[in-house]
Write a protein that holds these residues in place. Structure first.
Motif, PDB file in Angstrom:
ATOM      1  N   ALA A   1       0.845  -1.207   0.000  1.00 49.37           N
ATOM      2  CA  ALA A   1       0.000   0.000   0.000  1.00 49.37           C
ATOM      3  C   ALA A   1       0.877   1.253   0.000  1.00 49.37           C
ATOM      4  N   ALA A   2       1.963   1.197   0.758  1.00 52.22           N
ATOM      5  CA  ALA A   2       2.880   2.344   0.789  1.00 52.22           C
ATOM      6  C   ALA A   2       3.533   2.546  -0.576  1.00 52.22           C
ATOM      7  N   VAL A   3       3.853   1.440  -1.232  1.00 45.12           N
ATOM      8  CA  VAL A   3       4.439   1.519  -2.572  1.00 45.12           C
ATOM      9  C   VAL A   3       3.457   2.178  -3.542  1.00 45.12           C
ATOM     10  N   GLU A   4       2.206   1.770  -3.453  1.00 45.58           N
ATOM     11  CA  GLU A   4       1.176   2.374  -4.318  1.00 45.58           C
ATOM     12  C   GLU A   4       1.057   3.869  -4.030  1.00 45.58           C
ATOM     13  N   GLN A   5       1.100   4.184  -2.757  1.00 48.96           N
ATOM     14  CA  GLN A   5       0.930   5.582  -2.351  1.00 48.96           C
ATOM     15  C   GLN A   5       2.063   6.462  -2.898  1.00 48.96           C
ATOM     16  N   ARG A   6       3.220   5.858  -3.036  1.00 49.60           N
ATOM     17  CA  ARG A   6       4.347   6.615  -3.598  1.00 49.60           C
ATOM     18  C   ARG A   6       4.240   6.744  -5.125  1.00 49.60           C
ATOM     19  N   GLY A   7       3.262   6.106  -5.710  1.00 45.87           N
ATOM     20  CA  GLY A   7       3.108   6.173  -7.152  1.00 45.87           C
ATOM     21  C   GLY A   7       3.970   5.188  -7.922  1.00 45.87           C
ATOM     22  N   TRP A   8       4.476   4.190  -7.194  1.00 45.53           N
ATOM     23  CA  TRP A   8       5.382   3.221  -7.827  1.00 45.53           C
ATOM     24  C   TRP A   8       4.661   1.936  -8.250  1.00 45.53           C
ATOM     25  N   GLY A   9       3.376   1.879  -8.043  1.00 47.46           N
ATOM     26  CA  GLY A   9       2.642   0.619  -8.179  1.00 47.46           C
ATOM     27  C   GLY A   9       2.869  -0.107  -9.493  1.00 47.46           C
ATOM     28  N   ASP A  10       3.027   0.632 -10.593  1.00 45.08           N
ATOM     29  CA  ASP A  10       3.171  -0.027 -11.894  1.00 45.08           C
ATOM     30  C   ASP A  10       4.593  -0.491 -12.167  1.00 45.08           C
ATOM     31  N   ASP A  11       5.519  -0.024 -11.371  1.00 41.25           N
ATOM     32  CA  ASP A  11       6.932  -0.234 -11.720  1.00 41.25           C
ATOM     33  C   ASP A  11       7.680  -1.140 -10.749  1.00 41.25           C
ATOM     34  N   VAL A  12       6.957  -1.787  -9.868  1.00 40.26           N
ATOM     35  CA  VAL A  12       7.635  -2.606  -8.857  1.00 40.26           C
ATOM     36  C   VAL A  12       7.394  -4.092  -9.113  1.00 40.26           C
ATOM     37  N   ASP A  13       8.486  -4.818  -9.240  1.00 39.80           N
ATOM     38  CA  ASP A  13       8.408  -6.280  -9.244  1.00 39.80           C
ATOM     39  C   ASP A  13       8.427  -6.750  -7.794  1.00 39.80           C
ATOM     40  N   VAL A  14       7.551  -7.673  -7.471  1.00 39.70           N
ATOM     41  CA  VAL A  14       7.553  -8.245  -6.126  1.00 39.70           C
ATOM     42  C   VAL A  14       7.855  -9.733  -6.244  1.00 39.70           C
ATOM     43  N   ILE A  15       8.863 -10.157  -5.519  1.00 38.94           N
ATOM     44  CA  ILE A  15       9.180 -11.593  -5.478  1.00 38.94           C
ATOM     45  C   ILE A  15       9.090 -12.034  -4.029  1.00 38.94           C
ATOM     46  N   PHE A  16       8.290 -13.050  -3.805  1.00 40.53           N
ATOM     47  CA  PHE A  16       8.058 -13.566  -2.452  1.00 40.53           C
ATOM     48  C   PHE A  16       8.537 -15.007  -2.377  1.00 40.53           C
ATOM     49  N   THR A  17       9.374 -15.286  -1.401  1.00 37.68           N
ATOM     50  CA  THR A  17       9.794 -16.676  -1.203  1.00 37.68           C
ATOM     51  C   THR A  17      10.320 -16.845   0.226  1.00 37.68           C
ATOM     52  N   THR A  18      10.971 -17.946   0.475  1.00 44.62           N
ATOM     53  CA  THR A  18      11.521 -18.234   1.792  1.00 44.62           C
ATOM     54  C   THR A  18      12.870 -18.933   1.591  1.00 44.62           C
ATOM     55  N   ASP A  19      13.609 -19.133   2.675  1.00 42.75           N
ATOM     56  CA  ASP A  19      14.935 -19.745   2.502  1.00 42.75           C
ATOM     57  C   ASP A  19      14.890 -21.270   2.498  1.00 42.75           C
ATOM     58  N   HIS A  20      13.927 -21.843   3.200  1.00 43.56           N
ATOM     59  CA  HIS A  20      13.767 -23.298   3.252  1.00 43.56           C
ATOM     60  C   HIS A  20      12.448 -23.589   3.953  1.00 43.56           C
ATOM     61  N   GLY A  21      12.073 -24.847   3.967  1.00 44.89           N
ATOM     62  CA  GLY A  21      10.794 -25.202   4.552  1.00 44.89           C
ATOM     63  C   GLY A  21      10.894 -25.611   6.009  1.00 44.89           C
ATOM     64  N   GLU A  22       9.867 -26.292   6.470  1.00 50.73           N
ATOM     65  CA  GLU A  22       9.743 -26.718   7.869  1.00 50.73           C
ATOM     66  C   GLU A  22       9.108 -28.112   7.840  1.00 50.73           C
ATOM     67  N   LEU A  23       9.634 -29.012   8.639  1.00 43.69           N
ATOM     68  CA  LEU A  23       9.094 -30.375   8.596  1.00 43.69           C
ATOM     69  C   LEU A  23       7.628 -30.401   8.984  1.00 43.69           C
ATOM     70  N   GLY A  24       7.233 -29.567   9.919  1.00 45.85           N
ATOM     71  CA  GLY A  24       5.808 -29.322  10.144  1.00 45.85           C
ATOM     72  C   GLY A  24       4.963 -30.551  10.428  1.00 45.85           C
ATOM     73  N   GLY A  25       5.559 -31.559  11.046  1.00 44.48           N
ATOM     74  CA  GLY A  25       4.786 -32.741  11.401  1.00 44.48           C
ATOM     75  C   GLY A  25       4.930 -33.877  10.410  1.00 44.48           C
ATOM     76  N   ASP A  26       5.470 -33.604   9.231  1.00 47.22           N
ATOM     77  CA  ASP A  26       5.658 -34.689   8.265  1.00 47.22           C
ATOM     78  C   ASP A  26       6.553 -35.764   8.896  1.00 47.22           C
ATOM     79  N   PHE A  27       6.128 -36.978   8.780  1.00 44.03           N
ATOM     80  CA  PHE A  27       6.842 -38.144   9.349  1.00 44.03           C
ATOM     81  C   PHE A  27       6.937 -38.064  10.882  1.00 44.03           C
ATOM     82  N   GLY A  28       6.174 -37.184  11.482  1.00 44.26           N
ATOM     83  CA  GLY A  28       6.234 -37.014  12.937  1.00 44.26           C
ATOM     84  C   GLY A  28       7.366 -36.110  13.389  1.00 44.26           C
ATOM     85  N   LEU A  29       7.910 -35.320  12.488  1.00 45.65           N
ATOM     86  CA  LEU A  29       9.073 -34.493  12.797  1.00 45.65           C
ATOM     87  C   LEU A  29       8.721 -33.004  12.765  1.00 45.65           C
TER      88      LEU A  29
END
Lengths: 148, 513
Positions: free
Chosen positions: B320-348
């Motif tokens: 929203a701040a990016v849009e407010q600055r008038g940059w909305g059309d010119d910004v690439d957004v890349i969303f990711t993470t560094d690695h996952g989480e076992l999260g209960g898979d295999f009980g881990l």
């Protein structure tokens, strides 16, 4: 085995005679000259207190300063350590160079790596100082000196 | 004026925690919206499943073998190649706000630049790794980082509410909390606005506000969550009642079933499950995975989802701040993470030398700048975090330097096929307190193939082979299946043929993490 003790060893060959290396390593008051991240080093009898770059004071007991074997041993007595033994051996390689071996044994194991990991950088600094024939006059430079 | 880049990373986030990836627990409308208008990747893998090597890959565009950060605790040299340096050299304003972790945190000597800079303020009169602005945070009020110092100065009373990440022995804490006694869970009374997620977003907005309108910029906004500990602001925990959380498909409900599945894998799986061998520092050393109860897992997943929601909302504020600055059309957004989480898979829980989807299949969404008029797409071909740095270069109109080993991300499957996105590699090396584990993994077609080098628990003949089409939960290890031998040999040969160059001399392990 689920011991919480660990041993870390770092070693480096230095192109200077063992006696010359020992002159620096064997002087407990000169640690800050070659161990990066130590900003103060005060010796009082067999007690040495270092202060780390993050401001942590670390009291130590000096155990062995043997100029014949060229062995230096000390124990960090800060409460965080259940046990600690630091051993620095300067070994004459009979060719005008020496091998410096810095061992860190500690419980908890994590601290062995925290301290022992830093000893590798300390040995590099020692080599730079001695092979560069530099006269060490102050604390070894930490990261602040070179980052800008 | 060119395209600006907002690079958003989280820490230890599973693929299935986003609505756009089929997640049902956390509401993530902001990232889902980016995916709907951009490119969603279904097979993005990290080149390492722990923080420091993976983050170093994002920064350098190199595999861990090449940049040299082979495990957590091995510092990335300050003069290592950096995409931020390339972009800054091309005229981009550059910032990293949040979790960096290219160097170890456990640093009482303050000998690592990242920690020293955080202690001092920020790079003065220059850049650090190409970033002119560096404001750091991690998973709580620990270390010399900016967030910890800010919290200590402004809200010291809130520090004690965080989970204590390390115990008295400086091991990763196994103490349980919350309502179920789940590990690394705590009730944190902190005000939401003081929690690191909003803090990172606030500092990002402040930095963007400081820039002239026609500057181009590359901003790496790096949230420390949803990495454990799971101690989000208690005011938000009620969003998801852990009692209503279904146990995930990857969690075999019966202990005997868990053991049977794990016993089909190399032996370090079972040894860790039973608490007999800890091969890395990233999970609590004293925690025994076999002790994890269904309710504990539910509570962890509920809190993890709350943290994902807070990140999504924080990202929404920044956009929203990016849009407010008038940059909305010119910004690439890349969303990711560094690695996952076992999260209960295999009980881990947590992470380790376990190359399965829980840790390797990552959320990755690229919403190109609207001015680029890119068509929304879903890419199913394998890509890696190693491809991010060259992608940033491509967005900026800069030729990716030769030291980058990845390629600009494909925008469609057809583009991926044309440019040969066939496989993605992941590596694990750890040597800690007398225990070493080494594995190399490749995902190609619908196969995940891992080979083990000799180590404490392995003689070098072990491996894992999973058919993701028939066995998406990776429960059946086909490594020893005679009928798959020819396929296995082909995959192993391909994996070995594509191993990246190895840095020499090898960098030393200098701290636990």
């Amino acid at each position: 085995m689920r011991s919480n003790r660990a041993s870390v060893r770092r070693q480096l060959r230095i192109g200077r005679p063992a006696g010359e290396v020992w002159d620096l390593v064997g002087d407990p008051a000169r640690l800050a000259e070659w161990f990066p991240g130590i900003v103060a080093c005060d010796v009082d009898g067999t007690t040495r207190t270092i202060t780390t770059g993050s401001g942590v004071p670390m009291p130590e007991q000096l155990l062995t300063i043997d100029p014949l074997q060229r062995r230096f041993q000390y124990r960090i007595t800060a409460p965080l350590f259940t046990e600690h033994l630091g051993t620095i051996d300067v070994i004459d390689l009979d060719d005008g160079t020496s091998l410096v071996v810095y061992g860190t044994d500690a419980d908890p194991a994590t601290l062995a790596l925290v301290i022992g990991g830093a000893t590798g950088q300390a040995l590099e600094r020692l080599r730079t100082l001695l092979e560069g024939d530099q006269i060490a006059t102050g604390p070894a430079p930490g990261p602040a000196a070179g980052r800008r | 004026m060119g395209r600006k880049i907002l690079f958003v990373t989280t820490d230890q986030q599973r693929y299935d925690t986003l609505g756009c990836n089929g997640g049902l627990l956390a509401r993530t409308p902001v990232v889902d919206g980016l995916a709907a208008g951009g490119i969603r990747f279904e097979r993005a893998h990290p080149q390492s499943v722990v923080c420091m090597p993976s983050r170093s890959t994002m920064l350098t565009g190199q595999h861990p073998s090449t940049h040299g950060v082979w495990m957590n605790g091995v510092p990335l040299p300050v003069d290592a190649p950096s995409v931020a340096d390339v972009l800054h050299g091309a005229g981009y304003r550059t910032a990293l706000i949040g979790k960096a972790h290219f160097q170890p945190y456990l640093d009482p000597f303050l000998r690592f630049e990242e920690n020293a800079i955080s202690s001092d303020g920020e790079p003065a009169g220059g850049t650090h790794r190409g970033f002119e602005h560096l404001v750091t945070a991690t998973h709580g009020p620990v270390g010399p980082l900016h967030y910890a110092r800010w919290l200590a100065a402004e809200h010291p009373e809130s520090i004690g509410g965080f989970y204590q990440v390390l115990d008295g022995s400086l091991q990763v804490n196994d103490a349980g909390g919350g309502e179920t006694g789940a590990p690394q869970v705590a009730i944190n009374p902190i005000d939401r606005g003081w929690y690191h997620t909003d803090w990172v977003a606030d500092r990002t907005i402040a930095w963007l506000d400081s820039l002239p309108a026609d500057d181009d910029w590359f901003c790496w906004m790096s949230f420390p969550d949803p990495h454990h500990p799971w101690d989000p602001p208690q005011s938000e925990v009620g969003r998801i009642d852990w009692r209503d959380v279904p146990l995930p498909a990857g969690y075999p409900g019966r202990p005997a079933e868990r053991r049977r599945i794990i016993d089909g894998k190399p032996r370090h799986w079972r040894l860790w499950y039973d608490g007999e061998l800890v091969s890395n520092y990233e999970a609590p050393a004293r925690w025994v995975p076999a002790s994890l109860t269904g309710d504990q897992l539910r509570e962890v997943l509920a809190r993890d989802a709350v943290e994902c929601e807070l990140i999504d909302e924080a990202l929404g504020r920044v956009l929203a701040a990016v849009e407010q600055r008038g940059w909305g059309d010119d910004v690439d957004v890349i969303f990711t993470t560094d690695h996952g989480e076992l999260g209960g898979d295999f009980g881990l829980l947590f992470k380790g030398p376990y190359h399965v989807d829980a840790l390797m299949r990552l959320p990755l969404v690229w919403r190109p700048a609207r001015s680029a008029s890119a068509a929304p797409a879903v890419v199913s071909r394998p890509v890696g975090l190693v491809d991010l740095a060259p992608t940033f270069c491509a967005i900026a109109g800069v030729e990716p330097p030769g030291w980058m080993q990845g390629r600009p991300l494909p925008v469609t499957d057809g583009d991926a096929d044309t440019r040969g996105f066939e496989r993605v590699l992941t590596a694990w090396d750890s040597e800690l307190f007398g225990v070493d584990v080494h594995l190399r993994t490749m995902m190609r077609d619908h196969w995940v193939c891992s080979v083990y080098r000799p180590g404490t628990s392995h003689d070098g003949t072990e491996g894992e082979l999973y058919d993701l089409d028939d066995d998406p939960l990776q429960r059946v290890n086909l490594w020893a299946d005679p009928e798959r031998r020819a396929l296995r040999d082909d995959l192993v040969a391909d994996l070995e043929d594509h191993q990246p160059p190895v840095r020499s001399p090898r960098l030393l392990l200098e701290a636990p993490v």
